[in-house]
Scaffold this motif. Structure first.
Motif, PDB file in Angstrom:
ATOM      1  N   VAL A 456       0.759  -1.168  -0.083  1.00 16.69           N
ATOM      2  CA  VAL A 456      -0.022   0.116  -0.163  1.00 16.69           C
ATOM      3  C   VAL A 456       0.752   1.036   0.122  1.00 16.69           C
ATOM      4  O   VAL A 456       1.672   1.344   0.762  1.00 16.69           O
ATOM      5  CB  VAL A 456      -0.923  -0.036   1.238  1.00 16.69           C
ATOM      6  CG1 VAL A 456      -1.700   1.326   1.388  1.00 16.69           C
ATOM      7  CG2 VAL A 456      -1.817  -1.279   1.021  1.00 16.69           C
ATOM      8  N   ASP A 457       0.749   2.041  -1.081  1.00 14.71           N
ATOM      9  CA  ASP A 457       1.665   3.189  -1.046  1.00 14.71           C
ATOM     10  C   ASP A 457       0.656   4.493  -1.553  1.00 14.71           C
ATOM     11  O   ASP A 457       0.078   4.393  -2.732  1.00 14.71           O
ATOM     12  CB  ASP A 457       2.641   3.050  -2.360  1.00 14.71           C
ATOM     13  CG  ASP A 457       3.786   4.032  -1.974  1.00 14.71           C
ATOM     14  OD1 ASP A 457       3.752   4.737  -0.925  1.00 14.71           O
ATOM     15  OD2 ASP A 457       4.590   4.546  -2.945  1.00 14.71           O
ATOM     16  N   PRO A 458       0.565   5.497  -0.864  1.00 13.45           N
ATOM     17  CA  PRO A 458       1.281   5.736   0.434  1.00 13.45           C
ATOM     18  C   PRO A 458       0.403   5.365   1.666  1.00 13.45           C
ATOM     19  O   PRO A 458      -0.665   4.997   1.711  1.00 13.45           O
ATOM     20  CB  PRO A 458       1.246   7.313   0.642  1.00 13.45           C
ATOM     21  CG  PRO A 458       0.126   7.880  -0.013  1.00 13.45           C
ATOM     22  CD  PRO A 458      -0.153   6.914  -1.251  1.00 13.45           C
ATOM     23  N   PRO A 459       1.057   4.781   2.715  1.00 18.08           N
ATOM     24  CA  PRO A 459       0.493   4.336   3.839  1.00 18.08           C
ATOM     25  C   PRO A 459      -0.142   5.415   4.617  1.00 18.08           C
ATOM     26  O   PRO A 459       0.114   6.353   4.287  1.00 18.08           O
ATOM     27  CB  PRO A 459       1.594   3.575   4.838  1.00 18.08           C
ATOM     28  CG  PRO A 459       2.979   4.359   4.176  1.00 18.08           C
ATOM     29  CD  PRO A 459       2.796   4.679   2.983  1.00 18.08           C
ATOM     30  N   LEU A 460      -1.159   4.988   5.565  1.00 19.12           N
ATOM     31  CA  LEU A 460      -1.763   6.211   6.381  1.00 19.12           C
ATOM     32  C   LEU A 460      -0.663   6.556   7.202  1.00 19.12           C
ATOM     33  O   LEU A 460       0.098   5.786   7.834  1.00 19.12           O
ATOM     34  CB  LEU A 460      -2.861   5.383   7.215  1.00 19.12           C
ATOM     35  CG  LEU A 460      -4.093   5.137   6.235  1.00 19.12           C
ATOM     36  CD1 LEU A 460      -5.391   4.852   7.136  1.00 19.12           C
ATOM     37  CD2 LEU A 460      -4.446   6.069   5.234  1.00 19.12           C
ATOM     38  N   LYS A 461      -0.718   7.621   7.799  1.00 20.77           N
ATOM     39  CA  LYS A 461      -0.189   8.144   8.920  1.00 20.77           C
ATOM     40  C   LYS A 461      -0.577   7.675  10.423  1.00 20.77           C
ATOM     41  O   LYS A 461      -1.955   7.051  10.416  1.00 20.77           O
ATOM     42  CB  LYS A 461      -0.165   9.704   9.201  1.00 20.77           C
ATOM     43  CG  LYS A 461       0.633  10.655   8.125  1.00 20.77           C
ATOM     44  CD  LYS A 461       0.319  11.924   8.241  1.00 20.77           C
ATOM     45  CE  LYS A 461       0.965  12.465   7.183  1.00 20.77           C
ATOM     46  NZ  LYS A 461       0.960  14.126   7.304  1.00 20.77           N
ATOM     47  N   CYS A 462      -0.200   7.639  11.286  1.00 15.99           N
ATOM     48  CA  CYS A 462      -0.489   7.290  12.538  1.00 15.99           C
ATOM     49  C   CYS A 462      -1.863   7.933  13.005  1.00 15.99           C
ATOM     50  O   CYS A 462      -2.812   7.206  13.352  1.00 15.99           O
ATOM     51  CB  CYS A 462       0.470   7.475  13.559  1.00 15.99           C
ATOM     52  SG  CYS A 462       0.030   7.318  15.478  1.00 15.99           S
ATOM     53  N   SER A 463      -1.960   9.327  12.842  1.00 13.31           N
ATOM     54  CA  SER A 463      -3.116   9.756  13.001  1.00 13.31           C
ATOM     55  C   SER A 463      -4.083   9.654  12.119  1.00 13.31           C
ATOM     56  O   SER A 463      -5.471   9.457  12.620  1.00 13.31           O
ATOM     57  CB  SER A 463      -2.933  11.356  13.184  1.00 13.31           C
ATOM     58  OG  SER A 463      -2.468  11.758  12.187  1.00 13.31           O
ATOM     59  N   GLU A 464      -4.039   9.388  11.013  1.00 14.53           N
ATOM     60  CA  GLU A 464      -4.920   9.167  10.000  1.00 14.53           C
ATOM     61  C   GLU A 464      -5.567   7.628  10.177  1.00 14.53           C
ATOM     62  O   GLU A 464      -6.752   7.277  10.101  1.00 14.53           O
ATOM     63  CB  GLU A 464      -4.247   8.965   8.518  1.00 14.53           C
ATOM     64  CG  GLU A 464      -3.958  10.283   8.258  1.00 14.53           C
ATOM     65  CD  GLU A 464      -3.032  10.390   6.722  1.00 14.53           C
ATOM     66  OE1 GLU A 464      -3.080  11.613   6.167  1.00 14.53           O
ATOM     67  OE2 GLU A 464      -2.436   9.448   6.268  1.00 14.53           O
ATOM     68  N   PHE A 465      -4.743   6.667  10.743  1.00 13.98           N
ATOM     69  CA  PHE A 465      -4.999   5.466  10.993  1.00 13.98           C
ATOM     70  C   PHE A 465      -6.276   5.578  12.141  1.00 13.98           C
ATOM     71  O   PHE A 465      -7.049   4.623  12.024  1.00 13.98           O
ATOM     72  CB  PHE A 465      -3.714   4.490  11.356  1.00 13.98           C
ATOM     73  CG  PHE A 465      -4.264   3.057  11.520  1.00 13.98           C
ATOM     74  CD1 PHE A 465      -4.991   2.247  10.733  1.00 13.98           C
ATOM     75  CD2 PHE A 465      -4.042   2.505  12.850  1.00 13.98           C
ATOM     76  CE1 PHE A 465      -5.411   1.039  10.809  1.00 13.98           C
ATOM     77  CE2 PHE A 465      -4.538   1.016  13.112  1.00 13.98           C
ATOM     78  CZ  PHE A 465      -5.136   0.439  12.000  1.00 13.98           C
ATOM     79  N   ALA A 466      -6.018   6.349  13.168  1.00 16.32           N
ATOM     80  CA  ALA A 466      -6.841   6.388  14.217  1.00 16.32           C
ATOM     81  C   ALA A 466      -8.403   7.028  13.674  1.00 16.32           C
ATOM     82  O   ALA A 466      -9.388   6.547  14.019  1.00 16.32           O
ATOM     83  CB  ALA A 466      -6.564   7.493  15.434  1.00 16.32           C
ATOM     84  N   GLN A 467      -8.227   7.924  12.830  1.00 23.43           N
ATOM     85  CA  GLN A 467      -9.364   8.434  12.170  1.00 23.43           C
ATOM     86  C   GLN A 467     -10.152   7.284  11.151  1.00 23.43           C
ATOM     87  O   GLN A 467     -11.324   7.362  11.262  1.00 23.43           O
ATOM     88  CB  GLN A 467      -9.107   9.780  11.218  1.00 23.43           C
ATOM     89  CG  GLN A 467      -8.793  10.953  11.967  1.00 23.43           C
ATOM     90  CD  GLN A 467      -9.766  11.365  12.877  1.00 23.43           C
ATOM     91  OE1 GLN A 467     -10.998  11.068  12.771  1.00 23.43           O
ATOM     92  NE2 GLN A 467      -9.223  11.852  14.082  1.00 23.43           N
ATOM     93  N   ALA A 468      -9.503   6.491  10.685  1.00 31.70           N
ATOM     94  CA  ALA A 468      -9.899   5.540   9.804  1.00 31.70           C
ATOM     95  C   ALA A 468     -10.798   4.401  10.593  1.00 31.70           C
ATOM     96  O   ALA A 468     -11.745   4.017  10.413  1.00 31.70           O
ATOM     97  CB  ALA A 468      -8.726   4.741   8.851  1.00 31.70           C
ATOM     98  N   ILE A 469      -9.999   4.236  11.796  1.00 30.96           N
ATOM     99  CA  ILE A 469     -10.569   3.086  12.511  1.00 30.96           C
ATOM    100  C   ILE A 469     -12.082   3.767  13.099  1.00 30.96           C
ATOM    101  O   ILE A 469     -12.967   3.233  13.085  1.00 30.96           O
ATOM    102  CB  ILE A 469      -9.820   2.995  13.943  1.00 30.96           C
ATOM    103  CG1 ILE A 469      -8.699   2.217  13.544  1.00 30.96           C
ATOM    104  CG2 ILE A 469     -10.577   2.237  15.063  1.00 30.96           C
ATOM    105  CD1 ILE A 469      -7.428   1.931  14.698  1.00 30.96           C
ATOM    106  N   ILE A 470     -12.146   4.924  13.407  1.00 25.49           N
ATOM    107  CA  ILE A 470     -13.465   5.764  14.058  1.00 25.49           C
ATOM    108  C   ILE A 470     -14.234   5.908  12.644  1.00 25.49           C
ATOM    109  O   ILE A 470     -15.388   5.446  13.043  1.00 25.49           O
ATOM    110  CB  ILE A 470     -12.857   7.218  14.276  1.00 25.49           C
ATOM    111  CG1 ILE A 470     -12.303   7.157  15.523  1.00 25.49           C
ATOM    112  CG2 ILE A 470     -14.346   7.850  14.457  1.00 25.49           C
ATOM    113  CD1 ILE A 470     -11.561   8.220  16.122  1.00 25.49           C
TER     114      ILE A 470
END
Ligand SMILES: NC(=O)C1=CN([C@@H]2O[C@H](COP(=O)(O)OP(=O)(O)OC[C@H]3O[C@@H](n4cnc5c(N)ncnc54)[C@H](OP(=O)(O)O)[C@@H]3O)[C@@H](O)[C@H]2O)C=CC1
Ligand SMILES: O=C(O)CCC(=O)C(=O)O
Ligand SMILES: [Mg+2]
Length: 474
Positions: A456-470
């Motif tokens: 996967v390119d580009p990967p999500l940032k740490c903060s973006e991953f949190a938003q994706a979970i939500i």
């Protein structure tokens, strides 16, 4: 009462009663941000937990976070070398349940581990580290979904007690002299062994109390699992360290066959009972021969011992466990530590709870995490009778610190364990759903992104991953 802390003005305390937390709807929960990647992971974790609690309970429940300090942040706040201020210890003691990011421990000198200190100070004797697979997570393993284990690691003793002397230390040298000149020569089984004079020395205490309280918790946990997962494996290197690791095994079996006699069956007992079930006429000696394939070449004394074991099992538990009743009990077995590292790879679905001593559990939890997606997906909890601190399996991963790229999954999942511990299952479920869906949709941080095919390119940032979970709660 606190030197520098001000607890939230609203919220109530979690109080422990008979080892269980009594949780109000507005608990105050202390958190330690952590060193290194803690700066990225903690804000992501707090955001996800708060969103899940809000969605699940529409404002009826809310966590009131209480920031406390440890590690580098504590030194900034409290002064040089104040790595674990009394304020922090008082706050955790007062509020009972806490969550933390990782803390740095220097190698070969300097301060001893703050993480280990917290576990010992609060007698958080069970380190619980589940390793389960989330669909879609890339893994170096071909069938990662087959692994679903929980490492139950003794958390307060073993060499982690930290009683050691470096090479050349005067007291360490005295200890070596005492051992070489008196204690070893007076212990015939040690022959004429001697400790090299230029050795560092560490002490490895394994107590019966420490071992049995850990195994007790592991068995109690096994009782809550679905029937197919009701199994506890005692992991040890007892062939080499007979009186520490071997004793851990023996004390584990002793506990299982006394305190939990009605609920447990050991692997050897199951062989004895099933031999008799297959052939009701089987003699004690033939039964002994079947459970010990080398029986005929053993000395008469050893043969007698095995026959006695068979007889005891048949006399004592045939009525309660025989006629296949043992199949509904918790299976307690044991595996030698090196073997279990290959067993979780070659026969992952044969294991459930792995009860270990401190060092073995430290190694094994990282290895098991690697199978199901790595250290970004490896939560944990340190549980005692009056306190619990939730933290991931991984450390501070300094090279990734402050880059908003690390996977916050492990601390978020540690938060899930905390919510489950509090009985807030609905919020915990939302996070697990969100995380699973984000991964299944390829919305992942760098660590999982690089393993995906295609990457996967580009990967999500740490903060973006949190938003994706939500985003995927629903
Ligand atoms: N409970 C605690 O607070 C713990 C603290 N520590 C301490 O942490 C410090 C660093 O230890 P170290 O040996 O580097 O081990 P770490 O677990 O900190 O990191 C090792 C490697 O694991 C991967 N990793 C770690 N965390 C994550 C994450 N959240 N998401 C994705 N990948 C991750 C990274 O691999 P890659 O770079 O390949 O992506 C990283 O470089 C030491 O001082 C150690 O004592 C260690 C363990 C537990
Ligand atoms: O305390 C540390 O720095 C390391 C501890 C550790 O590796 C663990 O608990 O898994
Ligand atoms: Mg570790």
């Amino acid at each position: 009462m606190y030197e520098k802390l001000t607890p939230p003005t609203i919220g109530s305390k979690i109080v422990f009663q008979d080892g269980k937390p009594n949780v109000p709807d507005d608990p105050i929960i202390p958190f330690i941000r952590g060193d290194g990647t803690g700066v990225d992971i903690w804000p992501a974790t707090e955001t996800v937990i708060d969103a899940a609690v809000k969605t699940a309970y529409s404002g009826k429940r809310k966590i009131n976070w209480f920031k406390v300090y440890a590690g580098d942040e504590a030194c900034d706040e409290y002064g040089t070398y104040q790595y674990l201020p009394q304020d922090t210890l008082d706050a955790i003691e007062e509020y009972g349940v806490a969550i933390k990011g990782p803390l740095t421990t220097p190698v070969g000198g300097g301060i001893r581990s703050l993480n280990v200190a917290l576990r010992q100070l609060f007698q958080l004797y069970a380190c619980v580290r589940p390793c389960r697979y989330y669909q879609g997570t890339p893994s170096p393993h071909r069938y990662p979904e087959k692994l679903d284990v929980i490492v139950y690691r003794e958390n307060t003793e073993d060499i982690y007690l930290g009683i050691e002397w470096k090479q050349g230390d005067e007291i360490g040298r005295k200890l070596i002299d005492l051992l070489n000149q008196d204690l070893i020569p007076n212990t015939p089984e040690h022959g004429n062994k001697q400790i090299p004079l230029d050795s560092g020395i560490g002490i490895k205490p394994i107590s019966k109390t420490g071992s049995q309280r850990l195994v007790r918790k592991a068995i109690q946990h096994a009782l809550t699992l679905p029937p197919a997962k009701q199994q506890v494996t005692l992991v040890h290197k007892g062939n080499i360290m007979k009186y520490t690791e071997g004793a851990f095994r023996d004390w584990g079996y002793e506990l299982a066959t006394t305190e939990f006699r009605g609920e447990c069956i050991t692997e050897r007992e199951s062989w004895i009972l099933s031999n008799k079930e297959a052939n009701g006429e089987l003699t004690v000696e033939d039964n002994a021969r079947q459970i010990d394939p080398g029986y005929d070449s053993l000395t008469p004394e050893k043969q007698e011992k095995i026959c006695q074991e068979v007889k005891n099992v048949l006399d004592n538990i045939w009525d309660t466990h025989g006629d296949e009743k043992w199949k509904t009990k918790i299976m307690v077995n044991d595996r030698i530590a090196d073997s279990i590292f290959q067993q979780i790879q070659t026969r992952p679905d044969e294991y459930s709870i792995l009860a270990t001593m401190n060092l073995n559990g430290d190694y094994l939890s990282d290895a098991a995490a690697a199978i199901v997606g790595g250290l970004g997906m490896s939560p944990g909890a340190n549980i005692g009778d009056n306190c619990a601190i939730f933290e991931a399996t991984h450390g501070t991963a300094p090279k990734h610190a402050g880059l908003d790229r690390i996977n916050p999954g492990s601390v978020i999942l540690s938060g899930v364990m905390m919510l489950e511990f509090m009985g807030w299952q609905e919020a915990a479920d939302l996070i697990q759903t969100g995380l699973a869906k984000a991964i299944a949709n390829g919305e992942v941080t760098y660590d999982l992104a690089r393993l995906m095919n295609p990457p996967v390119d580009p990967p999500l940032k740490c903060s973006e991953f949190a938003q994706a979970i939500i985003k995927y709660f629903a």
